[in-house]
Motif scaffolding. Structure first.
Motif, PDB file in Angstrom:
ATOM      1  N   GLU A  59      38.230  44.496  35.363  1.00 21.03           N
ATOM      2  CA  GLU A  59      38.694  44.760  36.729  1.00 21.03           C
ATOM      3  C   GLU A  59      39.746  45.871  36.758  1.00 21.03           C
ATOM      4  N   ILE A  60      40.576  45.962  35.752  1.00 21.96           N
ATOM      5  CA  ILE A  60      41.534  47.075  35.671  1.00 21.96           C
ATOM      6  C   ILE A  60      40.770  48.400  35.637  1.00 21.96           C
ATOM      7  N   ALA A  61      39.745  48.461  34.797  1.00 23.31           N
ATOM      8  CA  ALA A  61      38.935  49.688  34.699  1.00 23.31           C
ATOM      9  C   ALA A  61      38.234  49.974  36.018  1.00 23.31           C
ATOM     10  N   THR A  62      37.728  48.946  36.664  1.00 22.64           N
ATOM     11  CA  THR A  62      36.994  49.128  37.922  1.00 22.64           C
ATOM     12  C   THR A  62      37.919  49.597  39.036  1.00 22.64           C
ATOM     13  N   VAL A  63      39.093  48.994  39.141  1.00 24.14           N
ATOM     14  CA  VAL A  63      40.062  49.419  40.161  1.00 24.14           C
ATOM     15  C   VAL A  63      40.462  50.870  39.924  1.00 24.14           C
ATOM     16  N   ALA A  64      40.697  51.243  38.684  1.00 21.35           N
ATOM     17  CA  ALA A  64      41.060  52.631  38.378  1.00 21.35           C
ATOM     18  C   ALA A  64      39.933  53.588  38.752  1.00 21.35           C
ATOM     19  N   PRO A  74      35.830  50.182  50.763  1.00 21.79           N
ATOM     20  CA  PRO A  74      35.357  48.786  50.856  1.00 21.79           C
ATOM     21  C   PRO A  74      35.163  48.140  49.486  1.00 21.79           C
ATOM     22  N   GLN A  75      34.575  48.880  48.544  1.00 22.99           N
ATOM     23  CA  GLN A  75      34.365  48.345  47.204  1.00 22.99           C
ATOM     24  C   GLN A  75      35.698  48.174  46.472  1.00 22.99           C
ATOM     25  N   LEU A  76      36.622  49.111  46.680  1.00 17.39           N
ATOM     26  CA  LEU A  76      37.934  49.007  46.059  1.00 17.39           C
ATOM     27  C   LEU A  76      38.637  47.732  46.525  1.00 17.39           C
ATOM     28  N   LYS A  77      38.562  47.424  47.810  1.00 17.55           N
ATOM     29  CA  LYS A  77      39.207  46.206  48.314  1.00 17.55           C
ATOM     30  C   LYS A  77      38.613  44.960  47.674  1.00 17.55           C
ATOM     31  N   VAL A  78      37.308  44.932  47.529  1.00 13.16           N
ATOM     32  CA  VAL A  78      36.665  43.784  46.864  1.00 13.16           C
ATOM     33  C   VAL A  78      37.207  43.646  45.443  1.00 13.16           C
ATOM     34  N   HIS A  79      37.330  44.757  44.733  1.00 19.19           N
ATOM     35  CA  HIS A  79      37.760  44.692  43.336  1.00 19.19           C
ATOM     36  C   HIS A  79      39.272  44.537  43.191  1.00 19.19           C
ATOM     37  N   LEU A  80      40.042  44.924  44.190  1.00 21.41           N
ATOM     38  CA  LEU A  80      41.475  44.604  44.169  1.00 21.41           C
ATOM     39  C   LEU A  80      41.650  43.088  44.276  1.00 21.41           C
ATOM     40  N   ASN A  81      40.884  42.468  45.167  1.00 23.60           N
ATOM     41  CA  ASN A  81      40.886  41.004  45.252  1.00 23.60           C
ATOM     42  C   ASN A  81      40.430  40.391  43.942  1.00 23.60           C
ATOM     43  N   ALA A  82      39.360  40.945  43.391  1.00 28.32           N
ATOM     44  CA  ALA A  82      38.822  40.424  42.132  1.00 28.32           C
ATOM     45  C   ALA A  82      39.858  40.512  41.017  1.00 28.32           C
ATOM     46  N   ALA A  83      40.569  41.631  40.954  1.00 29.79           N
ATOM     47  CA  ALA A  83      41.595  41.798  39.926  1.00 29.79           C
ATOM     48  C   ALA A  83      42.661  40.706  40.041  1.00 29.79           C
ATOM     49  N   LEU A  84      43.060  40.415  41.254  1.00 25.52           N
ATOM     50  CA  LEU A  84      44.018  39.322  41.456  1.00 25.52           C
ATOM     51  C   LEU A  84      43.397  37.984  41.058  1.00 25.52           C
ATOM     52  N   ASN A  85      42.118  37.802  41.360  1.00 24.36           N
ATOM     53  CA  ASN A  85      41.434  36.544  41.048  1.00 24.36           C
ATOM     54  C   ASN A  85      41.310  36.283  39.549  1.00 24.36           C
ATOM     55  N   VAL A  86      41.236  37.347  38.747  1.00 22.15           N
ATOM     56  CA  VAL A  86      41.048  37.161  37.304  1.00 22.15           C
ATOM     57  C   VAL A  86      42.340  37.359  36.508  1.00 22.15           C
ATOM     58  N   GLY A  87      43.478  37.396  37.188  1.00 19.20           N
ATOM     59  CA  GLY A  87      44.744  37.363  36.468  1.00 19.20           C
ATOM     60  C   GLY A  87      45.639  38.577  36.530  1.00 19.20           C
TER      61      GLY A  87
END
Length: 129
Positions: A59-64, A74-87
């Motif tokens: 998720e760090i790589a994906t957000v970057a 829109p995809q960035l927001k999904v993955h920002l949430n995901a990054a928070l969800n996975v720690g």
């Protein structure tokens, strides 16, 4: 349909993105269900399921990457949430976005930070709403 890839991908999608990922998949059903299927099978069933990186690192790589692209809010927001969800912590995500100012430029970093601000506000509303 390869049920093993799809099922593995669906389980990972739910773990990482929760309802946001499911909403994206459902929104594709009336226009292109194959794209929904491929979104589950390849990124999540094949790539995210690999053992080389943990979900937080992915998720760090994906957000970057999405921040650097600069046109995927829109995809960035999904993955920002995901990054928070996975720690990932809020501070870690802010640092990732700030780091992108060096390599992707200030507009991309600003857009990413504003997207993160919206994500945090929405999460706060859900927790207190």
């Amino acid at each position: 349909m390869d049920n093993s890839r799809f099922n593995i991908g669906l389980k990972l999608l739910e773990k990482i993105d929760g309802e946001a990922g499911q909403n994206v998949i459902e929104s594709l059903q009336d226009i292109c269900p194959d794209l929904a299927k491929y979104t589950i099978e390849y990124p999540f069933g094949d790539i995210y399921a690999r053992s080389g990186l943990d979900l937080k690192s992915r998720e760090i790589a994906t957000v970057a990457a999405l921040t650097a692209l600069g046109h995927c809010t829109p995809q960035l927001k999904v993955h920002l949430n995901a990054a928070l969800n996975v720690g990932c912590t809020e501070e870690e995500i802010k640092e990732i976005l700030l780091q992108m100012s060096v390599y992707a430029g200030f507009p991309a970093a600003l857009n990413g930070m504003f997207a993160f601000k919206e994500v945090l506000e929405q999460r706060n509303l859900k927790q207190h709403g």
